[in-house]
Design an enzyme around this catalytic site. Structure first.
Site, PDB file in Angstrom:
ATOM      1  N   CYS A  19      12.470  -0.522   8.707  1.00  0.00           N
ATOM      2  CA  CYS A  19      12.855   0.002  10.028  1.00  0.00           C
ATOM      3  C   CYS A  19      14.321  -0.259  10.339  1.00  0.00           C
ATOM      4  O   CYS A  19      14.948   0.509  11.057  1.00  0.00           O
ATOM      5  CB  CYS A  19      11.975  -0.616  11.106  1.00  0.00           C
ATOM      6  SG  CYS A  19      11.981  -2.414  11.038  1.00  0.00           S
TER       7      CYS A  19
ATOM      8  N   GLU B  80       6.882  -1.919  18.449  1.00  0.00           N
ATOM      9  CA  GLU B  80       8.007  -2.022  17.506  1.00  0.00           C
ATOM     10  C   GLU B  80       8.049  -0.737  16.690  1.00  0.00           C
ATOM     11  O   GLU B  80       7.248  -0.550  15.779  1.00  0.00           O
ATOM     12  CB  GLU B  80       7.806  -3.225  16.577  1.00  0.00           C
ATOM     13  CG  GLU B  80       7.795  -4.566  17.280  1.00  0.00           C
ATOM     14  CD  GLU B  80       9.190  -5.006  17.727  1.00  0.00           C
ATOM     15  OE1 GLU B  80      10.198  -4.450  17.254  1.00  0.00           O
ATOM     16  OE2 GLU B  80       9.256  -5.913  18.570  1.00  0.00           O
TER      17      GLU B  80
ATOM     18  N   LYS C  33      -5.759  -3.315  12.479  1.00  0.00           N
ATOM     19  CA  LYS C  33      -5.989  -2.095  11.705  1.00  0.00           C
ATOM     20  C   LYS C  33      -4.770  -1.813  10.825  1.00  0.00           C
ATOM     21  O   LYS C  33      -3.795  -1.212  11.259  1.00  0.00           O
ATOM     22  CB  LYS C  33      -6.218  -0.883  12.638  1.00  0.00           C
ATOM     23  CG  LYS C  33      -6.677   0.339  11.838  1.00  0.00           C
ATOM     24  CD  LYS C  33      -6.235   1.651  12.427  1.00  0.00           C
ATOM     25  CE  LYS C  33      -4.845   2.053  12.107  1.00  0.00           C
ATOM     26  NZ  LYS C  33      -4.533   2.281  10.683  1.00  0.00           N
TER      27      LYS C  33
ATOM     28  N   GLU D 130      15.448   9.274  10.954  1.00  0.00           N
ATOM     29  CA  GLU D 130      15.258   8.150  10.046  1.00  0.00           C
ATOM     30  C   GLU D 130      14.766   8.719   8.714  1.00  0.00           C
ATOM     31  O   GLU D 130      13.673   9.278   8.645  1.00  0.00           O
ATOM     32  CB  GLU D 130      14.187   7.241  10.663  1.00  0.00           C
ATOM     33  CG  GLU D 130      13.844   6.014   9.879  1.00  0.00           C
ATOM     34  CD  GLU D 130      12.634   5.279  10.500  1.00  0.00           C
ATOM     35  OE1 GLU D 130      11.653   5.936  10.894  1.00  0.00           O
ATOM     36  OE2 GLU D 130      12.685   4.041  10.564  1.00  0.00           O
TER      37      GLU D 130
HETATM   38  P1  NAD Z   1       2.978   5.550  11.461  1.00  0.00           P
HETATM   39  O1  NAD Z   1       3.363   5.600  12.889  1.00  0.00           O
HETATM   40  O2  NAD Z   1       2.667   6.809  10.767  1.00  0.00           O
HETATM   41  O3  NAD Z   1       1.712   4.603  11.250  1.00  0.00           O
HETATM   42  C1  NAD Z   1       1.695   3.270  11.710  1.00  0.00           C
HETATM   43  C2  NAD Z   1       0.258   2.863  11.991  1.00  0.00           C
HETATM   44  O4  NAD Z   1      -0.238   3.627  13.090  1.00  0.00           O
HETATM   45  C3  NAD Z   1      -0.706   3.126  10.834  1.00  0.00           C
HETATM   46  O5  NAD Z   1      -1.608   2.041  10.747  1.00  0.00           O
HETATM   47  C4  NAD Z   1      -1.421   4.396  11.266  1.00  0.00           C
HETATM   48  O6  NAD Z   1      -2.713   4.537  10.698  1.00  0.00           O
HETATM   49  C5  NAD Z   1      -1.513   4.181  12.763  1.00  0.00           C
HETATM   50  N1  NAD Z   1      -1.704   5.392  13.567  1.00  0.00           N
HETATM   51  C6  NAD Z   1      -1.336   6.660  13.284  1.00  0.00           C
HETATM   52  N2  NAD Z   1      -1.664   7.479  14.318  1.00  0.00           N
HETATM   53  C7  NAD Z   1      -2.238   6.708  15.263  1.00  0.00           C
HETATM   54  C8  NAD Z   1      -2.763   6.964  16.564  1.00  0.00           C
HETATM   55  N3  NAD Z   1      -2.759   8.184  17.092  1.00  0.00           N
HETATM   56  N4  NAD Z   1      -3.275   5.946  17.272  1.00  0.00           N
HETATM   57  C9  NAD Z   1      -3.262   4.690  16.775  1.00  0.00           C
HETATM   58  N5  NAD Z   1      -2.784   4.385  15.537  1.00  0.00           N
HETATM   59  C10 NAD Z   1      -2.275   5.384  14.797  1.00  0.00           C
HETATM   60  O7  NAD Z   1       4.169   4.777  10.732  1.00  0.00           O
HETATM   61  P2  NAD Z   1       4.313   4.455   9.194  1.00  0.00           P
HETATM   62  O8  NAD Z   1       4.736   5.679   8.493  1.00  0.00           O
HETATM   63  O9  NAD Z   1       3.116   3.738   8.711  1.00  0.00           O
HETATM   64  O10 NAD Z   1       5.499   3.398   9.232  1.00  0.00           O
HETATM   65  C11 NAD Z   1       6.825   3.743   9.188  1.00  0.00           C
HETATM   66  C12 NAD Z   1       7.474   3.637  10.549  1.00  0.00           C
HETATM   67  O11 NAD Z   1       7.308   2.312  11.069  1.00  0.00           O
HETATM   68  C13 NAD Z   1       8.972   3.856  10.494  1.00  0.00           C
HETATM   69  O12 NAD Z   1       9.361   4.708  11.550  1.00  0.00           O
HETATM   70  C14 NAD Z   1       9.560   2.459  10.681  1.00  0.00           C
HETATM   71  O13 NAD Z   1      10.859   2.447  11.256  1.00  0.00           O
HETATM   72  C15 NAD Z   1       8.550   1.834  11.589  1.00  0.00           C
HETATM   73  N6  NAD Z   1       8.602   0.372  11.507  1.00  0.00           N
HETATM   74  C16 NAD Z   1       9.102  -0.319  12.563  1.00  0.00           C
HETATM   75  C17 NAD Z   1       9.239  -1.698  12.489  1.00  0.00           C
HETATM   76  C18 NAD Z   1       9.828  -2.492  13.617  1.00  0.00           C
HETATM   77  O14 NAD Z   1       9.723  -3.726  13.596  1.00  0.00           O
HETATM   78  N7  NAD Z   1      10.431  -1.861  14.613  1.00  0.00           N
HETATM   79  C19 NAD Z   1       8.826  -2.370  11.328  1.00  0.00           C
HETATM   80  C20 NAD Z   1       8.295  -1.624  10.272  1.00  0.00           C
HETATM   81  C21 NAD Z   1       8.191  -0.252  10.369  1.00  0.00           C
END
Ligand code: NAD
Length: 486
Positions: free
Chosen positions: A285, A251, A179, A385
């Site tokens: 990230c 992650e 997804k 962040e």
């Molecule tokens: P987010 O948590 O808002 O969304 C990530 C994904 O989760 C999206 O596909 C979203 O639709 C889904 N999602 C949202 N609510 C959900 C729920 N209740 N249940 C299941 N899925 C749900 O994050 P974002 O804004 O898309 O991404 C940015 C964040 O990702 C930053 O905090 C960044 O540090 C982190 N990130 C981490 C890594 C890593 O390898 N550690 C890599 C890239 C990004």
């Protein structure tokens, strides 16, 4: 490129085919580059998820039995197919995500490389023969696929994040239902043609772009054996509550510091810090979220960072080859930057460069690269962040103070230290509370063979993405014991 090729995939990828969602609904994808609607994509519902899970579970059984050498061949073919389409996929990704095309090209090449790497890794996923205290027994371990993974990815590296799970997942005999977020689904959907071309069996991989609530449906589906998540810590925490005892690889967020010690090569440190603070608009990230500099080299560092940033960072159209900073991906990130910088001004920090949205661009997601000095530990810039193009500078009294400031954070993904001293490098490697510590390069550096992930006890999640380590995390360690006596 501001419009999409006519053949752009906008339907769900389900059971080996592109189909309309059972909901009959569509949602718009708006480009952060132009502000225009570039596509209308199908919205998946529970019926699509049920079908994807059923097909995945059937396909996985046969895929597992196919054997690792045949699976590796398919993974290599996927890597080849992606390589052949690098430019097309990169331009699509830039249009939906906003990052400069050169960065998208690097992402897509890395995605192809990951399919090749994990194909090879899987061929060497060895078990062990274990000595038994019972002389009539022979014991051995092997790695078995977990089954059907539900994969949830963010918008900052759309195709690479998909690949970070799907390449090791397929190589080890798993099925994956992915997804991606509904605002950046296009490069991932387009890459499904590469999977078809490579001969991935129907149903083994499905892509259902959707919103958060649909992600929650995926997590709680009884036919999903394991969850792979890349995203924010706040969402990660919710997912874990829903997932219960399902296997998970999490992650999550980072708030990575770079520490610059008294004996550092200042010019190198300043360049690395600036580069890593604005790469992908700072929406990484492991971006440099906090710069902690020893007070004796503070002025030299600031001077060097300002000189480099002023002459190097070019904000603008990400399709223009001279531009290295495109628009932010969405209003949520830009608004967070506004909040952090409003507070910085209120608290009297020195905004030395940039400081807000740039005028004269097609959308107001174009944000000036920003350097803020005199940042306090208690501020939003330090505590959260920021996920935007900003370098917040904090000053440390001495090495102990630098360590204390760096570790006073609830996240622990990746950090860096600049020093010419071997013993100080070792001390910081051992005492910085992050999964990875980089010496004399930025915390934005990574490698496909690096076990990338959060330090235990902090809020960045668990498991490792990268190299052989992901194959361990996406398989079960199983044991066989054979009675050989009479
Ligand atoms: P987010 O948590 O808002 O969304 C990530 C994904 O989760 C999206 O596909 C979203 O639709 C889904 N999602 C949202 N609510 C959900 C729920 N209740 N249940 C299941 N899925 C749900 O994050 P974002 O804004 O898309 O991404 C940015 C964040 O990702 C930053 O905090 C960044 O540090 C982190 N990130 C981490 C890594 C890593 O390898 N550690 C890599 C890239 C990004």
């Amino acid at each position: 490129m501001t419009t999409l090729p006519a053949a752009t995939r906008t339907q769900l990828f389900l059971a080996g085919d592109f189909v309309n969602g059972s909901t009959g609904e569509q949602t718009d994808v708006v480009s952060p580059v132009t502000g225009q609607v570039i596509a209308s994509i199908a919205v998946p519902g529970q019926a699509d998820l049920d079908r994807a899970v059923e097909k995945a579970r059937t396909a996985q059984k046969a895929w597992r039995k196919l054997g690792v050498f045949e699976r590796a061949k398919v993974c290599h073919r996927i890597g080849d197919a992606i390589e052949h389409r690098v430019d097309e996929l990169a331009r699509l990704q830039t249009l939906e995500q906003g990052k400069p095309v050169a960065e998208s090209i690097a992402d897509i090449k890395e995605a192809a490389q990951l399919f090749h790497l994990h194909a090879e890794d899987a061929l060497r996923l060895y078990g062990e023969t274990l000595p038994s205290s019972d002389v009539d027994k022979r014991m051995f371990t092997y790695r078995a696929p977990v089954g059907t993974w539900g994969i949830i990815t963010p918008w900052n590296f759309p195709l690479l994040m998909f690949t970070e799970f799907v390449a090791p997942g397929l190589a080890t005999g798993n099925a994956c239902i992915v997804k991606p977020p509904s605002n950046t689904p296009l490069a991932v959907l387009a890459a499904m043609d590469c999977l078809l071309e490579a001969g991935v069996p129907d149903g083994l991989v499905s892509v259902l772009p959707g919103d958060g609530p649909f992600g929650a449906q995926l997590v709680s589906h009884p036919g999903i054996d394991a969850i792979g998540f890349i995203g924010s810590s706040a969402t990660g925490a919710k997912i874990v509550q829903t997932a219960g005892l399902k296997r998970s690889l999490m992650e999550c967020s980072g708030n990575g510091p770079i520490v610059v010690l008294e004996d550092a090569n200042i010019e190198r440190a300043a360049k690395a810090a600036v580069d890593s603070a604005f790469y992908c608009g700072g929406q990484v990230c492991c971006a440099t979220e906090r710069l902690i500099v020893h007070h004796r080299v503070h002025d030299a560092f600031v001077e060097s960072a300002l000189a480099y940033a002023s002459s190097h960072v070019v904000l603008g159209d990400p399709f223009d080859a001279s531009v290295n900073l495109g628009p932010l991906n969405n209003e949520g990130v830009a608004a967070k930057m506004d909040r952090h910088l409003d507070e910085a001004r209120r608290l009297g920090f020195d905004v030395l460069l940039g400081g807000g949205r740039a005028a004269g661009h097609p959308t107001d997601l174009y944000y000036d690269f920003t350097i803020v000095d005199g940042v306090s530990e208690a501020s939003l810039l330090s505590q959260e962040e920021s996920f935007g193009p900003v370098l917040p500078i904090l000053t440390a009294k001495d090495d102990d103070d630098a360590l204390r400031i760096a570790n006073a954070d609830r996240l622990g993904l990746q950090s860096a230290v600049f020093t010419e001293s071997l013993s100080k490098a070792y001390r910081f490697i051992e005492e910085l509370e992050t999964g990875q510590v980089i010496v004399n390069d930025s915390n934005g550096w990574w490698d496909i063979n690096m076990p990338f992930g959060g330090a235990g006890g902090k809020g960045t999640g668990w498991g490792r993405i990268g190299g052989m380590y992901t194959l361990h995390d996406m398989t079960d360690l199983r044991t066989g014991a054979i009675h050989v006596g009479s």
